[in-house]
Design a protein around this motif. Sequence first.
Motif, PDB file in Angstrom:
ATOM      1  N   MET A 106      -8.534  -1.285  -2.855  1.00 22.51           N
ATOM      2  CA  MET A 106      -8.525  -2.334  -3.870  1.00 22.51           C
ATOM      3  C   MET A 106      -7.496  -2.068  -4.964  1.00 22.51           C
ATOM      4  SD  MET A 106     -12.611  -3.091  -4.027  1.00 22.51           S
ATOM      5  CE  MET A 106     -12.447  -4.744  -4.679  1.00 22.51           C
ATOM      6  N   THR A 107      -6.940  -0.879  -4.961  1.00 23.00           N
ATOM      7  CA  THR A 107      -5.753  -0.564  -5.754  1.00 23.00           C
ATOM      8  C   THR A 107      -4.866   0.314  -4.880  1.00 23.00           C
ATOM      9  OG1 THR A 107      -6.721   1.444  -6.722  1.00 23.00           O
ATOM     10  CG2 THR A 107      -6.975  -0.607  -7.980  1.00 23.00           C
ATOM     11  N   THR A 108      -3.647   0.504  -5.334  1.00 21.65           N
ATOM     12  CA  THR A 108      -2.746   1.414  -4.637  1.00 21.65           C
ATOM     13  C   THR A 108      -1.894   2.128  -5.671  1.00 21.65           C
ATOM     14  OG1 THR A 108      -1.276   1.595  -2.728  1.00 21.65           O
ATOM     15  CG2 THR A 108      -0.803  -0.176  -4.293  1.00 21.65           C
ATOM     16  N   LEU A 109      -1.167   3.153  -5.234  1.00 20.33           N
ATOM     17  CA  LEU A 109      -0.405   3.959  -6.186  1.00 20.33           C
ATOM     18  C   LEU A 109       0.892   3.256  -6.572  1.00 20.33           C
ATOM     19  CD1 LEU A 109      -0.827   7.558  -4.724  1.00 20.33           C
ATOM     20  CD2 LEU A 109      -2.353   6.252  -6.216  1.00 20.33           C
ATOM     21  N   LYS A 110       1.100   3.130  -7.866  1.00 23.12           N
ATOM     22  CA  LYS A 110       2.355   2.603  -8.395  1.00 23.12           C
ATOM     23  C   LYS A 110       3.350   3.737  -8.587  1.00 23.12           C
ATOM     24  CE  LYS A 110       4.025  -0.283 -12.247  1.00 23.12           C
ATOM     25  NZ  LYS A 110       3.586  -1.011 -13.481  1.00 23.12           N
ATOM     26  N   ASN A 111       2.850   4.845  -9.110  1.00 23.09           N
ATOM     27  CA  ASN A 111       3.650   6.057  -9.296  1.00 23.09           C
ATOM     28  C   ASN A 111       2.683   7.235  -9.445  1.00 23.09           C
ATOM     29  OD1 ASN A 111       2.756   5.996 -12.058  1.00 23.09           O
ATOM     30  ND2 ASN A 111       4.463   4.612 -12.534  1.00 23.09           N
ATOM     31  N   SER A 112       3.147   8.322 -10.005  1.00 24.14           N
ATOM     32  CA  SER A 112       2.304   9.519 -10.117  1.00 24.14           C
ATOM     33  C   SER A 112       1.247   9.420 -11.200  1.00 24.14           C
ATOM     34  CB  SER A 112       3.180  10.751 -10.381  1.00 24.14           C
ATOM     35  OG  SER A 112       4.068  10.965  -9.306  1.00 24.14           O
ATOM     36  N   PHE A 113       1.265   8.346 -11.979  1.00 22.18           N
ATOM     37  CA  PHE A 113       0.351   8.247 -13.108  1.00 22.18           C
ATOM     38  C   PHE A 113      -0.471   6.957 -13.137  1.00 22.18           C
ATOM     39  CE2 PHE A 113       4.232  10.537 -14.328  1.00 22.18           C
ATOM     40  CZ  PHE A 113       3.696  11.780 -14.615  1.00 22.18           C
ATOM     41  N   LYS A 114       0.004   5.929 -12.435  1.00 20.87           N
ATOM     42  CA  LYS A 114      -0.642   4.618 -12.546  1.00 20.87           C
ATOM     43  C   LYS A 114      -0.874   3.989 -11.177  1.00 20.87           C
ATOM     44  CE  LYS A 114       1.474   3.715 -17.066  1.00 20.87           C
ATOM     45  NZ  LYS A 114       2.422   2.862 -17.834  1.00 20.87           N
ATOM     46  N   MET A 115      -1.958   3.203 -11.112  1.00 21.52           N
ATOM     47  CA  MET A 115      -2.243   2.401  -9.937  1.00 21.52           C
ATOM     48  C   MET A 115      -2.041   0.929 -10.275  1.00 21.52           C
ATOM     49  SD  MET A 115      -5.608   4.167  -8.280  1.00 21.52           S
ATOM     50  CE  MET A 115      -5.602   5.910  -7.842  1.00 21.52           C
ATOM     51  N   GLN A 126      -3.701  12.493 -10.978  1.00 21.65           N
ATOM     52  CA  GLN A 126      -3.345  12.815  -9.605  1.00 21.65           C
ATOM     53  C   GLN A 126      -4.211  13.925  -9.004  1.00 21.65           C
ATOM     54  OE1 GLN A 126       0.647  13.835  -7.028  1.00 21.65           O
ATOM     55  NE2 GLN A 126       0.875  12.783  -8.966  1.00 21.65           N
ATOM     56  N   PRO A 127      -4.562  14.971  -9.754  1.00 22.75           N
ATOM     57  CA  PRO A 127      -5.454  15.987  -9.171  1.00 22.75           C
ATOM     58  C   PRO A 127      -6.792  15.412  -8.706  1.00 22.75           C
ATOM     59  CG  PRO A 127      -4.397  16.854 -11.138  1.00 22.75           C
ATOM     60  CD  PRO A 127      -4.061  15.387 -11.089  1.00 22.75           C
ATOM     61  N   ASN A 128      -7.246  14.317  -9.355  1.00 20.25           N
ATOM     62  CA  ASN A 128      -8.521  13.727  -8.948  1.00 20.25           C
ATOM     63  C   ASN A 128      -8.465  13.158  -7.529  1.00 20.25           C
ATOM     64  OD1 ASN A 128      -9.772  14.339 -11.326  1.00 20.25           O
ATOM     65  ND2 ASN A 128      -9.607  12.295 -12.212  1.00 20.25           N
ATOM     66  N   LEU A 129      -7.264  12.790  -7.067  1.00 21.28           N
ATOM     67  CA  LEU A 129      -7.147  12.278  -5.701  1.00 21.28           C
ATOM     68  C   LEU A 129      -7.580  13.326  -4.690  1.00 21.28           C
ATOM     69  CD1 LEU A 129      -3.721  10.379  -5.563  1.00 21.28           C
ATOM     70  CD2 LEU A 129      -5.993   9.379  -5.468  1.00 21.28           C
ATOM     71  N   ARG A 130      -7.306  14.577  -4.994  1.00 23.19           N
ATOM     72  CA  ARG A 130      -7.573  15.653  -4.038  1.00 23.19           C
ATOM     73  C   ARG A 130      -8.822  16.460  -4.375  1.00 23.19           C
ATOM     74  NH1 ARG A 130      -3.109  16.454  -0.866  1.00 23.19           N
ATOM     75  NH2 ARG A 130      -1.194  15.419  -1.520  1.00 23.19           N
ATOM     76  N   SER A 131      -9.461  16.140  -5.463  1.00 24.38           N
ATOM     77  CA  SER A 131     -10.619  16.930  -5.858  1.00 24.38           C
ATOM     78  C   SER A 131     -11.835  16.566  -5.018  1.00 24.38           C
ATOM     79  CB  SER A 131     -10.942  16.696  -7.339  1.00 24.38           C
ATOM     80  OG  SER A 131     -11.424  15.381  -7.535  1.00 24.38           O
ATOM     81  N   TYR A 147       0.827  -1.209   0.000  1.00 23.19           N
ATOM     82  CA  TYR A 147       0.000   0.000   0.000  1.00 23.19           C
ATOM     83  C   TYR A 147       0.860   1.257   0.000  1.00 23.19           C
ATOM     84  CZ  TYR A 147      -4.204  -2.731   0.830  1.00 23.19           C
ATOM     85  OH  TYR A 147      -5.249  -3.606   0.693  1.00 23.19           O
ATOM     86  N   ARG A 148       0.572   2.119  -0.981  1.00 26.01           N
ATOM     87  CA  ARG A 148       1.199   3.444  -1.041  1.00 26.01           C
ATOM     88  C   ARG A 148       0.085   4.461  -1.244  1.00 26.01           C
ATOM     89  NH1 ARG A 148       4.990   0.090  -3.191  1.00 26.01           N
ATOM     90  NH2 ARG A 148       7.168   0.436  -2.579  1.00 26.01           N
ATOM     91  N   PHE A 149      -0.035   5.368  -0.292  1.00 28.42           N
ATOM     92  CA  PHE A 149      -1.149   6.312  -0.344  1.00 28.42           C
ATOM     93  C   PHE A 149      -0.754   7.655  -0.926  1.00 28.42           C
ATOM     94  CE2 PHE A 149      -2.377   3.195   2.887  1.00 28.42           C
ATOM     95  CZ  PHE A 149      -3.612   2.815   2.368  1.00 28.42           C
ATOM     96  N   LEU A 150       0.525   7.840  -1.199  1.00 32.40           N
ATOM     97  CA  LEU A 150       1.034   8.967  -1.971  1.00 32.40           C
ATOM     98  C   LEU A 150       2.104   8.420  -2.911  1.00 32.40           C
ATOM     99  CD1 LEU A 150       1.393  11.792   0.717  1.00 32.40           C
ATOM    100  CD2 LEU A 150      -0.286  11.687  -1.125  1.00 32.40           C
TER     101      LEU A 150
END
Length: 574
Positions: A387-396, A360-365, A288-291
């Motif tokens: 059910m998903t987690t962050l792979k990088n700044s563009f993909k889960m 990424q902006p959708n995470l904070r919208s 799990y990566r939340f950022l």
Amino acid sequence: MQAKITIPYAVADFAQLRGRGFYYVDKTHFIPKLELYNAPVFLRPRRFGKSLWVSTLAYYYDINETERFDTLFGGTYIGSHPTAERNKYMVLRLDFSKLVLANSVDGLEKNFNDLLCPLLRGFVKGTYRYLRFFESFSFTDEQNASKMLGEIINRIQEERLPPLYILIDEYDNFTNQLLTAYKDPFYEEIITGDSFLCTFFKVIKGGIGEGSIRSCFCTGVLPVTMDDLTSGYNIAEILTLEPEFTEMLGFNHDEASEYLHYVLRKYDRNNSTFEEIWSLILNNYDGYRFLPNARPLFNSTILTYFFKKFAVNGGDIPDEMVDENLRTDIGWIRRLTLTLENAKEMLDALVIDDELIYSQPNLRSKFNKKKFFEKEFYPISLYYLGMTTLKNSFKMQLPNLTMRSIYMNYYNEMNQISDDARRFVPAYQRFIDDRQLEPVIENYFKEYLGQFPAQVFDKINENFVRCSCYEVMSRYLSNCYTFALEQNLPNGRADLVLTGIPGSTFHNDCRVVEFKYFKAKDASMVESLNAPRVEDVEQVNSYAVDINHQFPNYRIRTYVVYLAAGKVCKIWET
């Protein structure tokens, strides 16, 4: 004689945890940071330790717990660095997950009041709670939670009593249940206007504004309800994506490593090596990566489940690596995707491509119910659900093997793929006797891939093969091996690694499998091969060298598997 089990699985009361000598991962250094906020909201997937954290805050701030402060918090960060607000407030703790659903909004309001009104009565009239502050006080209406809370706030203001510290655990549990039950009209009604829920939060907002309420800390899973309540509670401060709070819940690697050392010292009769069990934990639970740049976290409840089972078994790996109670309800995926076509598209992205693109902006919208069900917001919705987690700044991506298994099961259901054990059991029974892996892979090719129509093989790839092969194998060999997909090694990423479970007859038996997938047009080429390609043999054997370097006692066997659509399967042990 086995040591007393002090692994706190399913223990969510902080005083009980401390009083019974359970192992505690100290998170109290986050308390001073929380004091900078008046209406903090912190969201995490199910069973991530939210209730224990709420309990910790309750005991820290409760004016009734002053005498027990050293007993409860001795040895913790906050015990040595208490803030000025320690044991200063009257604490009102509410758990919305206990709210019972109903078949009407009136029924929901009744259940809401039936849950909260007794708590509010006990708050002012219970001999343990705060009766000394409310002598000669009486409610005008003991059937309406919002009015009762308002009258408590008025009393605090008039008499200059210690302020309230409100804790709401699982604030969105019942509203989320409404959404998964397709009771959208009920949901819409209770988050708008003068509904009982909006009114309750308006009362809290007013109390915070005038100082009668010091703070209202809410936990939950989704931001949807909080965003939809904006007009009534526009003071909410969402801390979920603030970097300084990322590790407030869940265990980072340092915390998990220290926990494992404790468990091995106290309960392991098999003298397992730290590296061996740590590798098993990483492969099964990490992810799990939340950022985007945050350190990976373990789900604390899942990891604690494993540690307790390991301790109870005296160092034997549990047969079931994941508590069934923790498996995410697949109903969320069904509810999110709305149509069969959308569901298949989303599953293809995760199971075949192993990634889901997000903004990424959708995470904070703002993330209200309308957006929650929009197709472009699927990745964000799945992220909050765990059910998903962050792979990088563009993909889960999928966070761990547990979630891979859940998605594969749903994929099979969507594509009407039978999991009838009679298709697979004979091959696995033979494997237990002769330990030959080739027939097991051939069984996967024939009985699993053989169920798919020809057109599917134009879409699937090696990622799908390793995920689905793992899912089938894990059904029948989970008490013999632990599994790793794309295990990171110095020489690359191994497709599938099976490692014999310590304490079992399979211990030190390690199999490394490299898959190569070809389209149907290459079937004749694959059919003509009499041996694997040299580069493929070198690749899989380099992985074996890496594993052997770390675990020299492992007996490693390596395999190259060529699959050409649903037409050809060739396996070589190298």
